[in-house]
Design a protein around this motif. Structure first.
Motif, short mmCIF file in Angstrom:
data_model
loop_
_atom_site.label_atom_id
_atom_site.label_comp_id
_atom_site.label_asym_id
_atom_site.label_seq_id
_atom_site.Cartn_x
_atom_site.Cartn_y
_atom_site.Cartn_z
N SER A 90 -1.34 5.75 -35.62
CA SER A 90 -2.68 5.20 -35.44
C SER A 90 -2.62 3.73 -35.01
O SER A 90 -3.32 3.31 -34.08
N ASP A 91 -1.77 2.95 -35.66
CA ASP A 91 -1.61 1.54 -35.30
C ASP A 91 -1.10 1.40 -33.87
O ASP A 91 -1.56 0.55 -33.11
N PHE A 92 -0.15 2.23 -33.49
CA PHE A 92 0.40 2.18 -32.13
C PHE A 92 -0.67 2.49 -31.10
O PHE A 92 -0.79 1.80 -30.10
N ARG A 93 -1.46 3.51 -31.36
CA ARG A 93 -2.51 3.90 -30.41
C ARG A 93 -3.58 2.83 -30.29
O ARG A 93 -4.14 2.64 -29.21
N GLN A 94 -3.87 2.13 -31.36
CA GLN A 94 -4.89 1.07 -31.31
C GLN A 94 -4.37 -0.17 -30.61
O GLN A 94 -5.13 -0.86 -29.92
N ASN A 95 -3.10 -0.49 -30.76
CA ASN A 95 -2.55 -1.73 -30.23
C ASN A 95 -1.96 -1.61 -28.84
O ASN A 95 -1.72 -2.62 -28.19
N LYS A 96 -1.70 -0.44 -28.37
CA LYS A 96 -1.07 -0.24 -27.07
C LYS A 96 -2.04 0.44 -26.12
O LYS A 96 -2.29 1.62 -26.21
N THR A 97 -2.58 -0.31 -25.23
CA THR A 97 -3.45 0.26 -24.19
C THR A 97 -2.61 0.53 -22.96
O THR A 97 -1.47 0.08 -22.85
N ALA A 98 -3.16 1.23 -22.02
CA ALA A 98 -2.44 1.55 -20.78
C ALA A 98 -2.07 0.28 -20.02
O ALA A 98 -1.02 0.19 -19.41
N GLU A 99 -2.94 -0.76 -20.07
CA GLU A 99 -2.64 -2.00 -19.36
C GLU A 99 -1.47 -2.73 -20.00
O GLU A 99 -0.68 -3.38 -19.33
N GLY A 100 -1.36 -2.66 -21.31
CA GLY A 100 -0.31 -3.38 -22.02
C GLY A 100 1.04 -2.71 -21.98
O GLY A 100 2.03 -3.28 -22.40
#
Length: 109
Positions: A90-100
């Motif tokens: 969950s933390d990974f999905r929230q903090n990692k967007t496609a742009e990042g």
């Protein structure tokens, strides 16, 4: 199913159906961490059988009770691992967007 002496409850063998090394080795590990356990081991009678035999010998407590306690401890461990994993995902999905993540979204294959 339990196999053991009627007069000595400190040593018993338990058969667990429809299981393999995954559960048996985990149960063996947890049992061996318990100071009440004098000996613990498991065997699989035949590779084609989905059956595990677990042998438990204790220093005085009932082998059945020690096994039950160890299975409860294993359930708590699994719940903790699952909760930690779910939180990390969950933390990974929230903090990692496609742009990042340095992904070229316009690139065609």
């Amino acid at each position: 199913m339990e196999h053991g002496s009627v007069t000595d409850s400190t040593a018993s063998s338990f058969s667990i159906m429809e299981e393999d090394h995954t559960l048996a080795n985990s149960v063996r590990f947890v049992l061996n961490q318990d100071p009440r356990v004098a000996f613990c081991g498991y065997s699989i009678p035949h590779p084609a059988d989905n059956k595990v035999n677990i042998r438990v010998q204790t220093t005085g407590d009932s082998a059945k009770d020690v096994l039950k306690d160890s299975l409860q401890d294993l359930m708590v461990m699994c719940q903790h691992v699952r909760g930690t994993f779910d939180t990390a995902v969950s933390d990974f999905r929230q903090n990692k967007t496609a742009e990042g993540m340095d992904i070229d979204l316009n690139k065609k294959k």
